[in-house]
Every structure is written in C-alpha cells, then in structure tokens.
Scaffold this motif. Structure first.
Motif, PDB file in Angstrom:
ATOM      1  N   ARG A   1      32.047  28.037  43.277  1.00  0.00           N
ATOM      2  CA  ARG A   1      30.760  28.660  43.684  1.00  0.00           C
ATOM      3  C   ARG A   1      30.683  30.000  43.071  1.00  0.00           C
ATOM      4  NH1 ARG A   1      32.850  26.836  48.893  1.00  0.00           N
ATOM      5  NH2 ARG A   1      33.829  28.702  49.318  1.00  0.00           N
ATOM      6  N   ARG A   2      31.668  30.504  42.701  1.00  0.00           N
ATOM      7  CA  ARG A   2      31.198  31.660  41.778  1.00  0.00           C
ATOM      8  C   ARG A   2      30.846  31.377  40.364  1.00  0.00           C
ATOM      9  NH1 ARG A   2      31.014  36.684  44.639  1.00  0.00           N
ATOM     10  NH2 ARG A   2      32.229  36.188  46.619  1.00  0.00           N
ATOM     11  N   ALA A   3      31.373  30.505  39.810  1.00  0.00           N
ATOM     12  CA  ALA A   3      30.928  30.018  38.598  1.00  0.00           C
ATOM     13  C   ALA A   3      29.418  29.604  38.716  1.00  0.00           C
ATOM     14  CB  ALA A   3      31.797  28.636  38.155  1.00  0.00           C
TER      15      ALA A   3
ATOM     16  N   CYS B   1      38.088  25.427  35.239  1.00  0.00           N
ATOM     17  CA  CYS B   1      37.214  26.614  34.740  1.00  0.00           C
ATOM     18  C   CYS B   1      37.142  27.879  35.343  1.00  0.00           C
ATOM     19  CB  CYS B   1      35.862  25.863  34.541  1.00  0.00           C
ATOM     20  SG  CYS B   1      35.329  25.236  36.227  1.00  0.00           S
ATOM     21  N   GLY B   2      37.880  27.894  36.705  1.00  0.00           N
ATOM     22  CA  GLY B   2      37.759  28.654  37.585  1.00  0.00           C
ATOM     23  C   GLY B   2      36.334  29.416  37.757  1.00  0.00           C
ATOM     24  N   THR B   3      36.203  30.637  37.748  1.00  0.00           N
ATOM     25  CA  THR B   3      34.774  31.228  37.999  1.00  0.00           C
ATOM     26  C   THR B   3      33.879  31.336  36.561  1.00  0.00           C
ATOM     27  OG1 THR B   3      35.563  33.447  37.243  1.00  0.00           O
ATOM     28  CG2 THR B   3      35.698  33.034  39.454  1.00  0.00           C
ATOM     29  N   GLY B   4      34.391  30.548  35.475  1.00  0.00           N
ATOM     30  CA  GLY B   4      33.462  30.258  34.407  1.00  0.00           C
ATOM     31  C   GLY B   4      33.629  31.113  33.448  1.00  0.00           C
ATOM     32  N   ALA B   5      34.953  31.990  33.284  1.00  0.00           N
ATOM     33  CA  ALA B   5      35.110  32.864  32.047  1.00  0.00           C
ATOM     34  C   ALA B   5      35.468  32.084  30.923  1.00  0.00           C
ATOM     35  CB  ALA B   5      36.069  33.859  32.421  1.00  0.00           C
TER      36      ALA B   5
ATOM     37  N   SER C   1      38.779  34.262  45.246  1.00  0.00           N
ATOM     38  CA  SER C   1      37.570  34.177  44.383  1.00  0.00           C
ATOM     39  C   SER C   1      36.548  35.194  44.226  1.00  0.00           C
ATOM     40  CB  SER C   1      36.952  32.634  44.673  1.00  0.00           C
ATOM     41  OG  SER C   1      36.300  32.701  46.007  1.00  0.00           O
ATOM     42  N   HIS C   2      36.216  35.914  45.502  1.00  0.00           N
ATOM     43  CA  HIS C   2      35.172  36.956  45.572  1.00  0.00           C
ATOM     44  C   HIS C   2      35.732  37.930  44.785  1.00  0.00           C
ATOM     45  CE1 HIS C   2      38.221  37.845  48.663  1.00  0.00           C
ATOM     46  NE2 HIS C   2      37.679  38.845  49.039  1.00  0.00           N
ATOM     47  N   THR C   3      36.986  38.296  44.528  1.00  0.00           N
ATOM     48  CA  THR C   3      37.600  39.674  43.564  1.00  0.00           C
ATOM     49  C   THR C   3      37.993  38.952  42.343  1.00  0.00           C
ATOM     50  OG1 THR C   3      39.500  39.369  44.947  1.00  0.00           O
ATOM     51  CG2 THR C   3      37.946  40.960  45.838  1.00  0.00           C
ATOM     52  N   TYR C   4      38.062  37.804  42.016  1.00  0.00           N
ATOM     53  CA  TYR C   4      38.882  37.390  40.956  1.00  0.00           C
ATOM     54  C   TYR C   4      38.106  37.919  39.467  1.00  0.00           C
ATOM     55  CZ  TYR C   4      41.559  34.207  38.115  1.00  0.00           C
ATOM     56  OH  TYR C   4      42.404  33.781  37.169  1.00  0.00           O
ATOM     57  N   ASP C   5      36.949  37.899  39.376  1.00  0.00           N
ATOM     58  CA  ASP C   5      36.151  38.465  38.312  1.00  0.00           C
ATOM     59  C   ASP C   5      36.629  40.071  38.317  1.00  0.00           C
ATOM     60  OD1 ASP C   5      35.349  36.071  37.509  1.00  0.00           O
ATOM     61  OD2 ASP C   5      33.383  36.238  38.163  1.00  0.00           O
TER      62      ASP C   5
ATOM     63  N   LEU D   1      39.258  41.772  39.141  1.00  0.00           N
ATOM     64  CA  LEU D   1      40.600  41.927  38.782  1.00  0.00           C
ATOM     65  C   LEU D   1      40.652  41.502  37.395  1.00  0.00           C
ATOM     66  CD1 LEU D   1      42.628  40.923  42.214  1.00  0.00           C
ATOM     67  CD2 LEU D   1      42.237  43.279  41.354  1.00  0.00           C
ATOM     68  N   THR D   2      40.273  40.416  36.931  1.00  0.00           N
ATOM     69  CA  THR D   2      40.630  40.009  35.346  1.00  0.00           C
ATOM     70  C   THR D   2      39.934  40.970  34.640  1.00  0.00           C
ATOM     71  OG1 THR D   2      38.517  38.501  35.591  1.00  0.00           O
ATOM     72  CG2 THR D   2      40.971  37.656  35.977  1.00  0.00           C
ATOM     73  N   SER D   3      38.902  41.459  35.223  1.00  0.00           N
ATOM     74  CA  SER D   3      38.249  42.527  34.363  1.00  0.00           C
ATOM     75  C   SER D   3      39.268  43.855  33.935  1.00  0.00           C
ATOM     76  CB  SER D   3      36.896  42.935  34.829  1.00  0.00           C
ATOM     77  OG  SER D   3      37.046  43.859  35.847  1.00  0.00           O
ATOM     78  N   LEU D   4      40.115  43.847  34.886  1.00  0.00           N
ATOM     79  CA  LEU D   4      41.273  45.092  34.432  1.00  0.00           C
ATOM     80  C   LEU D   4      42.228  44.917  33.352  1.00  0.00           C
ATOM     81  CD1 LEU D   4      42.046  46.003  38.179  1.00  0.00           C
ATOM     82  CD2 LEU D   4      40.401  47.134  36.752  1.00  0.00           C
ATOM     83  N   ASN D   5      42.160  43.405  32.960  1.00  0.00           N
ATOM     84  CA  ASN D   5      43.015  43.057  31.809  1.00  0.00           C
ATOM     85  C   ASN D   5      42.392  43.427  30.484  1.00  0.00           C
ATOM     86  OD1 ASN D   5      44.727  41.771  29.985  1.00  0.00           O
ATOM     87  ND2 ASN D   5      44.619  39.990  31.161  1.00  0.00           N
ATOM     88  N   PRO D   6      42.907  44.157  29.762  1.00  0.00           N
ATOM     89  CA  PRO D   6      42.130  44.470  28.436  1.00  0.00           C
ATOM     90  C   PRO D   6      42.319  43.140  27.486  1.00  0.00           C
ATOM     91  CG  PRO D   6      43.665  46.328  28.971  1.00  0.00           C
ATOM     92  CD  PRO D   6      43.713  45.332  30.080  1.00  0.00           C
ATOM     93  N   GLY D   7      41.358  42.658  27.042  1.00  0.00           N
ATOM     94  CA  GLY D   7      41.300  41.690  26.049  1.00  0.00           C
ATOM     95  C   GLY D   7      41.386  40.249  26.793  1.00  0.00           C
ATOM     96  N   TYR D   8      41.219  40.095  27.899  1.00  0.00           N
ATOM     97  CA  TYR D   8      41.083  38.802  28.890  1.00  0.00           C
ATOM     98  C   TYR D   8      39.988  37.825  28.210  1.00  0.00           C
ATOM     99  CZ  TYR D   8      40.928  35.559  32.750  1.00  0.00           C
ATOM    100  OH  TYR D   8      40.849  34.406  33.643  1.00  0.00           O
ATOM    101  N   ARG D   9      38.817  38.252  28.243  1.00  0.00           N
ATOM    102  CA  ARG D   9      37.631  37.550  27.840  1.00  0.00           C
ATOM    103  C   ARG D   9      37.739  37.345  26.122  1.00  0.00           C
ATOM    104  NH1 ARG D   9      36.837  39.536  32.562  1.00  0.00           N
ATOM    105  NH2 ARG D   9      35.401  38.380  34.107  1.00  0.00           N
TER     106      ARG D   9
END
Length: 243
Positions: free
Chosen positions: A86-88, A57-61, A17-21, A23-31
C-alpha cells in the motif's frame, strides 16, 4: 530469540509499513546502495524490451532503484506484505511498473514470467527456505537471465559482526521500539547474524545452478555487512563489471 517467518513476518512488516521509509532514511547510503546494486545488473539499452522482477519490493525503494537503472524496462514488483505494498502504490509510478501481492514462493506458480532479470533486495534471509526460492527464481528467469541479490550478508569477519550488532542495539532496535515494532527490528538483527556469510551465500547460488557468481561489497559503513551477489541462469561469455 526466534526469527519471524511467513505470515508472522508479513504482519510485522504490515504494522511497520507506516514508519519504514522514515527509519530507512536514517541509514546513510541505503538508497544509493540499492541503486548501485540495480545498476550492477548492467541491463542493456536502459532495459528497453526487457521484463524485470523486483522480488520483495517492500515500499518500493528497490523498485525505484530498478527504474532509475533501467528506465525503459517493464518492472513487476511483488511483496508478501499488504501494508508495504500500500505504501508503494501510494507513490507515483509510470505505467510500465506494476505491483502484485505475492510471496516469493508464490510468484513461480502465479503465471508470471519469464523475466530477463530478477532483483531481490533484503529478501533471502527472510524466507523459510532460500534454496526453494532460488529454484523458483531459476524457473522465472529466461536462459542467460541475470540475477542481482542485494542482501545483509556478513563478510565473516568478527569486526563486521560486532559492528552490525552495535548498530542494531544502539540505533535500530531502540528506534523500532519507539514505533511499536521492536520484534521486527530484533528480527532484523538476528536474521543477519543467523544468515549465510557472503562466501556461503555465493556457494548457495552455485549449488542452486546459477553460473558466473560474483560478490561485490557496498560502500560506506555497510562494507562487509551488505553485499551484491550477481549471477546468471545458464552460461554466458559476457564479462561482468561489479562497480
């Protein structure tokens, strides 16, 4: 390799969870793709007076995508991973958004609902019994309620399968190894290749009793790898737009 399930998977997400956001930010178009899928629910009046469930919901994205798509809706966001929650919760949210520590299987028996819409992002390939969870979703949805599933579900083309494996082995698994989460990102790779193709999951939705099932691709490199699945709990005469 064996897939992670239930408590093992929740613990793996806790650790990551502490690195999840990051790592997902490396994915173009994720959000952007999450927002596109949330908007495909086409909730009227910016969601005013509606109750929406963010299932997994994961970290809330995905929660943020729903909030942007339906800023006046009341959103209940649930996840099985305490670490991800907790991250969310550490992020700023309006009062009409609340978070609960529940598995997808527990929501239907927790006194929640009924909901006007359910959004489930990256959930169904991770549950032990997707048919049982779909049954729970139907009990949580009002008659005519809307479902949008945003999921890694391959088209069935060998090209898309090969691209997914190349991205996982060339980027995601090495990045996860650096953070100490190799098992989770190997699970990610395998969970997608082992899951329903997009036509198969659409069929699963129909067999579960959902109506008006439609499948829409996302844009960019994930075309043929990620899809939005749209359906209703019961009949409707509305024409859906999957743009």
């Amino acid at each position: 390799m064996s897939l992670l399930r239930d408590h093992d998977l929740a613990r793996a997400f806790d650790h990551a969870s502490h690195t999840y956001d990051r790592l997902t930010s490396l994915n173009p178009g994720y959000r952007t793709d999450l927002l596109r899928s949330a908007r495909r629910l086409r909730l009227p009046g910016e969601g005013a007076g509606l109750r929406v469930l963010d299932l997994g919901c994961g970290t809330g994205a995905s929660t943020l995508a729903l909030l942007r798509a339906a800023p006046r809706a009341r959103i209940t966001a649930v996840d099985a991973s305490a670490g991800m929650l907790r991250r969310a919760l550490a992020k700023p949210w309006p009062a009409r958004v609340r978070f609960l520590h529940l598995t997808a299987e527990e929501v239907a028996t927790a006194g929640e609902g009924p909901f006007d819409a359910v959004f489930a992002a990256y959930l169904f390939r991770n549950v032990t019994d997707p048919d049982a969870v779909l049954g729970s979703v139907r009990t949580l949805l009002r008659p005519g309620g809307r479902l949008a599933v945003h999921e890694y579900s391959l088209s069935g083309s060998p090209t898309h399968r090969a691209l997914w494996s190349a991205v996982c082995h060339g980027l995601l698994i090495p990045a996860g190894t650096l953070t100490g989460d190799r098992a989770l990102y190997r699970h990610l790779w395998h969970s997608v290749t082992a899951f329903d193709t997009a036509p198969a999951f659409a069929g699963r939705l129909g067999r579960a009793g959902f109506t008006g099932v439609r499948v829409a691709p996302v844009a960019g490199w994930q075309t043929g790898i990620v899809h939005t699945f749209l359906a209703r709990n019961g009949s409707t005469t509305e024409t859906e737009d999957t743009r």
